[in-house]
Write a protein that holds these residues in place. Structure first.
Motif, PDB file in Angstrom:
ATOM      1  N   UNK A 121       0.851  -1.195   0.000  1.00  0.00           N
ATOM      2  CA  UNK A 121       0.000   0.000   0.000  1.00  0.00           C
ATOM      3  C   UNK A 121       0.888   1.246   0.000  1.00  0.00           C
ATOM      4  N   UNK A 122       1.216   1.703  -1.208  1.00  0.00           N
ATOM      5  CA  UNK A 122       2.124   2.845  -1.327  1.00  0.00           C
ATOM      6  C   UNK A 122       1.589   4.070  -0.600  1.00  0.00           C
ATOM      7  N   UNK A 123       0.305   4.375  -0.764  1.00  0.00           N
ATOM      8  CA  UNK A 123      -0.270   5.582  -0.164  1.00  0.00           C
ATOM      9  C   UNK A 123      -0.109   5.588   1.351  1.00  0.00           C
ATOM     10  N   UNK A 124      -0.190   4.411   1.961  1.00  0.00           N
ATOM     11  CA  UNK A 124      -0.066   4.339   3.422  1.00  0.00           C
ATOM     12  C   UNK A 124       1.328   4.769   3.877  1.00  0.00           C
ATOM     13  N   UNK A 125       2.355   4.257   3.221  1.00  0.00           N
ATOM     14  CA  UNK A 125       3.727   4.583   3.625  1.00  0.00           C
ATOM     15  C   UNK A 125       4.105   5.999   3.207  1.00  0.00           C
ATOM     16  N   UNK A 126       3.561   6.434   2.081  1.00  0.00           N
ATOM     17  CA  UNK A 126       3.792   7.822   1.676  1.00  0.00           C
ATOM     18  C   UNK A 126       3.213   8.767   2.703  1.00  0.00           C
ATOM     19  N   UNK A 127       1.952   8.537   3.103  1.00  0.00           N
ATOM     20  CA  UNK A 127       1.305   9.432   4.063  1.00  0.00           C
ATOM     21  C   UNK A 127       1.975   9.380   5.423  1.00  0.00           C
ATOM     22  N   UNK A 128       2.415   8.195   5.829  1.00  0.00           N
ATOM     23  CA  UNK A 128       3.109   8.088   7.117  1.00  0.00           C
ATOM     24  C   UNK A 128       4.393   8.922   7.079  1.00  0.00           C
ATOM     25  N   UNK A 130       5.141  11.476   5.106  1.00  0.00           N
ATOM     26  CA  UNK A 130       4.832  12.897   5.007  1.00  0.00           C
ATOM     27  C   UNK A 130       4.326  13.435   6.341  1.00  0.00           C
ATOM     28  N   UNK A 131       3.464  12.683   7.029  1.00  0.00           N
ATOM     29  CA  UNK A 131       2.959  13.126   8.328  1.00  0.00           C
ATOM     30  C   UNK A 131       4.104  13.302   9.330  1.00  0.00           C
ATOM     31  N   UNK A 132       5.039  12.365   9.310  1.00  0.00           N
ATOM     32  CA  UNK A 132       6.160  12.441  10.249  1.00  0.00           C
ATOM     33  C   UNK A 132       7.069  13.614   9.914  1.00  0.00           C
ATOM     34  N   UNK A 133       7.344  13.817   8.638  1.00  0.00           N
ATOM     35  CA  UNK A 133       8.181  14.958   8.251  1.00  0.00           C
ATOM     36  C   UNK A 133       7.486  16.278   8.601  1.00  0.00           C
ATOM     37  N   UNK A 148       4.697  16.588  -1.280  1.00  0.00           N
ATOM     38  CA  UNK A 148       5.006  15.168  -1.415  1.00  0.00           C
ATOM     39  C   UNK A 148       3.736  14.316  -1.428  1.00  0.00           C
ATOM     40  N   UNK A 149       2.699  14.784  -0.736  1.00  0.00           N
ATOM     41  CA  UNK A 149       1.470  14.002  -0.632  1.00  0.00           C
ATOM     42  C   UNK A 149       0.744  13.908  -1.975  1.00  0.00           C
ATOM     43  N   UNK A 150       1.061  14.808  -2.896  1.00  0.00           N
ATOM     44  CA  UNK A 150       0.379  14.819  -4.194  1.00  0.00           C
ATOM     45  C   UNK A 150       1.031  13.871  -5.196  1.00  0.00           C
ATOM     46  N   UNK A 151       2.174  13.289  -4.841  1.00  0.00           N
ATOM     47  CA  UNK A 151       2.906  12.427  -5.788  1.00  0.00           C
ATOM     48  C   UNK A 151       2.364  11.004  -5.729  1.00  0.00           C
ATOM     49  N   UNK A 152       1.830  10.542  -6.838  1.00  0.00           N
ATOM     50  CA  UNK A 152       1.237   9.203  -6.888  1.00  0.00           C
ATOM     51  C   UNK A 152       2.196   8.149  -7.435  1.00  0.00           C
ATOM     52  N   UNK A 153       3.268   8.591  -8.095  1.00  0.00           N
ATOM     53  CA  UNK A 153       4.248   7.661  -8.631  1.00  0.00           C
ATOM     54  C   UNK A 153       5.300   7.375  -7.559  1.00  0.00           C
ATOM     55  N   UNK A 158       9.865   8.866  -3.938  1.00  0.00           N
ATOM     56  CA  UNK A 158      11.137   8.565  -3.288  1.00  0.00           C
ATOM     57  C   UNK A 158      12.192   9.620  -3.626  1.00  0.00           C
ATOM     58  N   UNK A 159      12.241  10.027  -4.895  1.00  0.00           N
ATOM     59  CA  UNK A 159      13.229  11.027  -5.309  1.00  0.00           C
ATOM     60  C   UNK A 159      13.016  12.347  -4.571  1.00  0.00           C
ATOM     61  N   UNK A 160      11.781  12.836  -4.584  1.00  0.00           N
ATOM     62  CA  UNK A 160      11.498  14.131  -3.960  1.00  0.00           C
ATOM     63  C   UNK A 160      11.576  14.047  -2.430  1.00  0.00           C
TER      64      UNK A 160
END
Length: 250
Positions: A121-128, A130-133, A148-153, A158-160
């Motif tokens: 679940x990419x969105x879960x780890x992305x949001x976690x 971003x929330x922590x940062x 960063x939350x708007x990046x779906x790829x 990871x790059x940004x």
């Protein structure tokens, strides 16, 4: 190898001494500004262009691996580990529970298993992330973190995210610099003297050129000796007497 190690140690010593000097004397010293100073490669230099090309190529390859069917995960563990370590580096020593939580969330083995079975679940780890940062960053970085939350790829994220992480670490380092500046200012002279003497005793640097310059400067600044002055006066007197005799004879 020994010579290379000695050169590296000397460079490390000089860089540390220079940083300590700048921090102590310059209230506006900023690590980000120091990183982007004229000493850094220009944006259009060959070195910078090569780094940018290599970075783009790496994340393009990462994107191909993630989008393959089944996913190819050769480089994914490296990126996940770097993201995990970056988040940990933003925490304080007293935040041990948070560090443990980050390690559990970014359990590399578990994440790879999820990717292999198509349940990551990419969105879960992305949001976690971003929330922590967002919790740990300064207000000046809120916009960059929120983007960063708007990046779906996954590869783009990871790059940004790693780039934003770099900026957050610089902010944290600058905060620590502000805290240590008063103490560093009190001990700056003794610290620089100690580092210089250590490099001198180890033979990493010498005073040969300094001593040569001092000798040359002393020779240039020293007036003519008394004997040389007396000889000049005597010669001048003899010449004057000869002229007078010739005139009288005439």
């Amino acid at each position: 190898a020994a010579a290379a190690a000695a050169a590296e140690e000397l460079e490390h010593t000089l860089v540390n001494a220079k940083l300590a000097h700048e921090i102590a004397l310059d209230d506006s010293f900023d690590l980000a500004a120091a990183t982007d100073s004229s000493a850094a490669p220009a944006s259009d230099s060959v070195e910078t262009q090569l780094k940018n090309v290599a970075r783009r190529a790496f994340f393009d390859l990462l994107r191909e691996e993630l989008h393959a069917s089944p996913p190819q995960l050769q480089h994914v563990p490296l990126v996940l580990a770097e993201l995990r370590d970056g988040l940990v580096s933003l925490t304080l020593d007293r935040q041990q529970r948070l560090r443990q939580q980050i390690a559990e969330v970014f359990d590399t083995d578990l994440l790879l298993q999820q990717m292999e079975h198509g349940v990551f679940e990419f969105a879960r780890y992305r949001d976690y992330s971003v929330d922590l940062m967002a919790r740990l960053c300064s207000p000046a970085r809120d916009e960059a973190v929120a983007r960063l939350r708007t990046l779906s790829d996954e590869a783009d994220f990871f790059r940004e995210a790693l780039e934003v992480m770099r900026l957050l670490r610089l902010d944290l380092a600058n905060f620590h610099i502000q805290l240590i500046r008063p103490a560093l200012r009190e001990n700056a002279v003794s610290y620089e003297r100690e580092k210089f003497n250590k490099a001198l005793q180890s033979g990493s640097i010498t005073l040969a050129r300094t001593e040569e310059w001092l000798h040359l400067s002393l020779e240039r600044a020293t007036p003519p000796s008394l004997d040389a002055s007396s000889s000049s006066v005597h010669s001048a007197s003899s010449s004057s007497s000869g002229s007078t005799t010739t005139t009288t004879t005439t």
